[in-house]
Design a protein around this motif. Sequence first.
Motif, PDB file in Angstrom:
ATOM      1  N   LYS A 229      -5.394   2.408   2.128  1.00 18.84           N
ATOM      2  CA  LYS A 229      -4.327   3.001   1.340  1.00 18.84           C
ATOM      3  C   LYS A 229      -3.459   1.910   0.725  1.00 18.84           C
ATOM      4  CE  LYS A 229      -3.910   7.307   3.998  1.00 18.84           C
ATOM      5  NZ  LYS A 229      -2.967   8.219   4.698  1.00 18.84           N
ATOM      6  N   VAL A 230      -2.841   2.231  -0.415  1.00 20.25           N
ATOM      7  CA  VAL A 230      -1.893   1.293  -1.011  1.00 20.25           C
ATOM      8  C   VAL A 230      -0.751   1.044  -0.043  1.00 20.25           C
ATOM      9  CG1 VAL A 230      -0.244   0.966  -2.902  1.00 20.25           C
ATOM     10  CG2 VAL A 230      -2.491   1.959  -3.367  1.00 20.25           C
ATOM     11  N   LEU A 231      -0.230   2.100   0.552  1.00 19.73           N
ATOM     12  CA  LEU A 231       0.779   2.012   1.606  1.00 19.73           C
ATOM     13  C   LEU A 231       0.356   2.947   2.727  1.00 19.73           C
ATOM     14  CD1 LEU A 231       4.202   2.113  -0.297  1.00 19.73           C
ATOM     15  CD2 LEU A 231       3.279   0.192   0.991  1.00 19.73           C
ATOM     16  N   ASN A 232       0.367   2.466   3.934  1.00 20.23           N
ATOM     17  CA  ASN A 232      -0.102   3.269   5.059  1.00 20.23           C
ATOM     18  C   ASN A 232       1.033   4.144   5.585  1.00 20.23           C
ATOM     19  OD1 ASN A 232      -1.987   4.227   6.860  1.00 20.23           O
ATOM     20  ND2 ASN A 232      -1.564   2.643   8.387  1.00 20.23           N
ATOM     21  N   VAL A 233       1.502   5.045   4.703  1.00 17.75           N
ATOM     22  CA  VAL A 233       2.533   6.024   5.062  1.00 17.75           C
ATOM     23  C   VAL A 233       2.170   7.334   4.390  1.00 17.75           C
ATOM     24  CG1 VAL A 233       4.366   4.308   5.317  1.00 17.75           C
ATOM     25  CG2 VAL A 233       3.979   5.394   3.093  1.00 17.75           C
ATOM     26  N   GLU A 234       2.795   8.418   4.854  1.00 15.99           N
ATOM     27  CA  GLU A 234       2.621   9.705   4.183  1.00 15.99           C
ATOM     28  C   GLU A 234       3.577   9.760   3.004  1.00 15.99           C
ATOM     29  OE1 GLU A 234       2.385  14.459   5.226  1.00 15.99           O
ATOM     30  OE2 GLU A 234       1.933  12.924   6.717  1.00 15.99           O
ATOM     31  N   LEU A 235       3.032  10.010   1.824  1.00 12.56           N
ATOM     32  CA  LEU A 235       3.842   9.971   0.616  1.00 12.56           C
ATOM     33  C   LEU A 235       4.569  11.297   0.410  1.00 12.56           C
ATOM     34  CD1 LEU A 235       1.312   8.262  -1.835  1.00 12.56           C
ATOM     35  CD2 LEU A 235       3.202   7.188  -0.609  1.00 12.56           C
TER      36      LEU A 235
ATOM     37  N   ASP B 272       5.968  14.475  -1.640  1.00 19.12           N
ATOM     38  CA  ASP B 272       5.398  15.195  -2.777  1.00 19.12           C
ATOM     39  C   ASP B 272       5.951  14.618  -4.078  1.00 19.12           C
ATOM     40  OD1 ASP B 272       3.988  16.824  -1.089  1.00 19.12           O
ATOM     41  OD2 ASP B 272       5.415  18.497  -1.189  1.00 19.12           O
ATOM     42  N   GLY B 273       5.067  14.417  -5.040  1.00 18.33           N
ATOM     43  CA  GLY B 273       5.492  13.935  -6.342  1.00 18.33           C
ATOM     44  C   GLY B 273       5.651  12.436  -6.448  1.00 18.33           C
ATOM     45  N   VAL B 274       5.378  11.712  -5.378  1.00 24.83           N
ATOM     46  CA  VAL B 274       5.466  10.250  -5.397  1.00 24.83           C
ATOM     47  C   VAL B 274       4.059   9.666  -5.445  1.00 24.83           C
ATOM     48  CG1 VAL B 274       6.150   8.188  -4.105  1.00 24.83           C
ATOM     49  CG2 VAL B 274       7.679  10.153  -4.227  1.00 24.83           C
ATOM     50  N   SER B 275       3.853   8.731  -6.360  1.00 25.09           N
ATOM     51  CA  SER B 275       2.551   8.097  -6.541  1.00 25.09           C
ATOM     52  C   SER B 275       2.687   6.597  -6.313  1.00 25.09           C
ATOM     53  CB  SER B 275       2.030   8.363  -7.960  1.00 25.09           C
ATOM     54  OG  SER B 275       0.813   7.695  -8.194  1.00 25.09           O
ATOM     55  N   VAL B 276       1.655   6.006  -5.746  1.00 28.36           N
ATOM     56  CA  VAL B 276       1.671   4.560  -5.506  1.00 28.36           C
ATOM     57  C   VAL B 276       0.402   3.930  -6.083  1.00 28.36           C
ATOM     58  CG1 VAL B 276       3.124   4.661  -3.451  1.00 28.36           C
ATOM     59  CG2 VAL B 276       0.646   4.854  -3.207  1.00 28.36           C
ATOM     60  N   SER B 277       0.539   2.696  -6.563  1.00 27.01           N
ATOM     61  CA  SER B 277      -0.591   1.927  -7.075  1.00 27.01           C
ATOM     62  C   SER B 277      -0.400   0.470  -6.677  1.00 27.01           C
ATOM     63  CB  SER B 277      -0.694   2.027  -8.602  1.00 27.01           C
ATOM     64  OG  SER B 277      -1.007   3.328  -9.018  1.00 27.01           O
ATOM     65  N   LYS B 278      -1.493  -0.263  -6.671  1.00 30.62           N
ATOM     66  CA  LYS B 278      -1.416  -1.676  -6.296  1.00 30.62           C
ATOM     67  C   LYS B 278      -2.286  -2.524  -7.219  1.00 30.62           C
ATOM     68  CE  LYS B 278      -3.454  -3.063  -2.466  1.00 30.62           C
ATOM     69  NZ  LYS B 278      -3.691  -3.218  -1.019  1.00 30.62           N
ATOM     70  N   ARG B 279      -1.685  -3.581  -7.773  1.00 26.04           N
ATOM     71  CA  ARG B 279      -2.425  -4.587  -8.524  1.00 26.04           C
ATOM     72  C   ARG B 279      -2.490  -5.856  -7.695  1.00 26.04           C
ATOM     73  NH1 ARG B 279      -1.205  -4.250 -14.998  1.00 26.04           N
ATOM     74  NH2 ARG B 279      -2.568  -6.077 -14.875  1.00 26.04           N
ATOM     75  N   THR B 280      -3.625  -6.546  -7.773  1.00 23.28           N
ATOM     76  CA  THR B 280      -3.884  -7.687  -6.900  1.00 23.28           C
ATOM     77  C   THR B 280      -4.062  -8.953  -7.716  1.00 23.28           C
ATOM     78  OG1 THR B 280      -4.959  -6.257  -5.272  1.00 23.28           O
ATOM     79  CG2 THR B 280      -5.430  -8.614  -5.139  1.00 23.28           C
ATOM     80  N   GLY B 281      -3.294  -9.978  -7.374  1.00 26.24           N
ATOM     81  CA  GLY B 281      -3.413 -11.285  -7.986  1.00 26.24           C
ATOM     82  C   GLY B 281      -4.006 -12.287  -7.015  1.00 26.24           C
ATOM     83  N   LYS B 282      -3.897 -13.560  -7.362  1.00 22.89           N
ATOM     84  CA  LYS B 282      -4.509 -14.606  -6.545  1.00 22.89           C
ATOM     85  C   LYS B 282      -3.822 -14.744  -5.193  1.00 22.89           C
ATOM     86  CE  LYS B 282      -5.901 -19.474  -6.727  1.00 22.89           C
ATOM     87  NZ  LYS B 282      -5.872 -20.723  -7.537  1.00 22.89           N
TER      88      LYS B 282
END
Length: 695
Positions: free
Chosen positions: A625-631, A633-643
């Motif tokens: 998961k992007v974040l290991n929590v219960e989100l 309602d209506g909240v979205s999470v995303s993750k971008r990965t760099g070096k």
Amino acid sequence: MNNRYSTVRKKVKGFLHGGDYNPEQWLDYPEILSEDFRLMQLAHCNTFSLNIFGWSAIEPEEGKYNFGWLDDIMDRLAAQGAHVILATPSGARPAWLAQKYPEVLRVGPDRKRNLFGKRHNHCYTSPVYREKTRNINRLLAERYKDHPALIMWHVSNEYGGECHCDLCQEAFRNWLKKKYQSLERLNHEWWTAFWSHTFTDWSQIQSPAPQGENAIHAQNLDWKRFVTDQTIDFYLNEIAPLREVTPDIPVTTNFMGDYPHMGPYLGLDYHKFAKEVDVVSWDAYPAWHIPMQATAELAADVGFMHDLYRSMKKDQPFLVMENTPSLVNWHQVNKMKKPGIHMLSSLQSIAHGADSNLYFQWRKSRGGPEKFHGAVVSHAGHEHTRVFQEVADVGKALEEISEISGTTIQSEAAVIYDWENQWAIDDAQALKLGRKDYIQLCQEHYQSLRKQGISVDVISPEKHLDDYKLIIAPMLYMVRAGTAERLESFVKKGGTLVMTYWSGMVNENDLCFLGGSPGPLRNLLGIWSEEIDSLYDEEKNTIIMNKNGYFPLKGKYEVKDYCEIIHPETAHVLAEYENDFYKGGAALTVKRLKHGEAYYMAAHFEQKCLDDFYRILIEKLQLQKVLNVELPDGVSVSKRTGKNHEYIFIMNFNEAEVKMGLPAGFDGVEMLSGNRMKNEFVLKPYGVSVIKIEK
């Protein structure tokens, strides 16, 4: 990241922010042009698309050119450190060209040649139009190849539509000859013996027409494929001089949503088109604040489209080439964006992997059909508007998180969405005519994963599958050669596959598989599908989860729209129907195949059922998961990965504030405020937080 796109990243610091600029409309208003350059800096805009509709300003008469105005704009943008995405102007040709060479004008399905007007009213097959576009593109490339502002080519604009002229008819026949080799094979694959439509000469074949043949599904499908191929061929003709003169400058063209059909446009297969561009870009125009859909649900659908385009070239970001800073002028109800939604929707595109937030348009046109379309600069002409200030705020935010540009997204799950499958489903005279909801079904499965914090790719069935733990292929009605084998190989190697009703019905020519469905998927899924029941909107059924311990999902769930009657052969039954004559019949099955599993959903499950089902699969497959929590309602999470760092976007698509918890031990910096983030915090309505953590 391909070499050409990497040259953009070397030239541009951070994200691209700006959009379509049409100075050719204002050449008689030099004071307005001067004001534009002042306002651009106030709006924190650094990138502009030029010349999209500038052909008549460059070539007012055949062979007579005026590049002075474009030279001036290019130089002035370079002087203030801005970048140019320079367009080839084929999307709208000058009147003199149509008058002198009427063959360039498009012929409609009714076989009537269009008059001059509008956009994209041209024949992709016309040798004259190909010559004229290639010529002006070469002049542009030679003139600006070394210009410091040039970072990318914007080839034409929103390719779409079809031409049915004699040139296109002959090209279509040649395309068919290459594919089928003989009329005998074509007649078989098109099943023309039905209604006695057997062709005895190639010249008898024409494109689908409202007053002629339009009921041979394979013919309709091949016509759509031909239109995609012919459009791509025209595009390749356009970029040939660009590749020759500016080999290191990347090219793109702006795609349009999913759009199997949009007004006058005939949809294109963008999976196929994407192979020919250096960077994928698309035009995002969701209808925010519509009463029939919650903001969070619409945002999930927009996220699906972002992930669709991002997944076409997974090793690099995509671009949002157009969006509106306020409203559009072509929705049925042209609703403004409420305060805060522009920042949120802009950062949503970045969260899903975009390296740009570009607008149509910079300044509102004074006349024409788009004079009331949203723009950064309104007819008032100054910076003292709500929209301008919100655009400037987005520009400042993009500068504050500029280090995220160029980073990518990693996913362990993917949903298959296929344009050809969409075309075939839409054309089929079955189920609920006009409302089979293929893409909506794909989005429902996608949403179940996204709302639980799982990153999802949206891919073609031809994509490499072994990078994923979970593949979801809803309603895969058309199974092309090799697809079943690739899915079976994926499962045997340990992958998990989820499929749904109305899969494995036809081959690539829309011929039903003999022996029953799901055709070549039968061994993989371990079922035989006998019938499918289409329910009226007020009809519902229920499925009961079996308590057999194999899959720990219990209780009852509602199903709607479609209930398929299937017979498990080598699959285990996980749920049964509760009502109707198929009561007790299998509704959810699974088959173990070597190291993996293949699930089959025989009905249209309610969203809660999908959510609960995927919650168990996420845990079973240990999807990250992007974040290991219960989100909330209506909240979205995303993750971008760099070096060295990861960047987490937390987005509140609610009209009310929410409390957001972070995992134990979490430690990161909120990039827009500089605050240290460790525990619980509050997200404002339409609020967004961007958190930087070490990998």
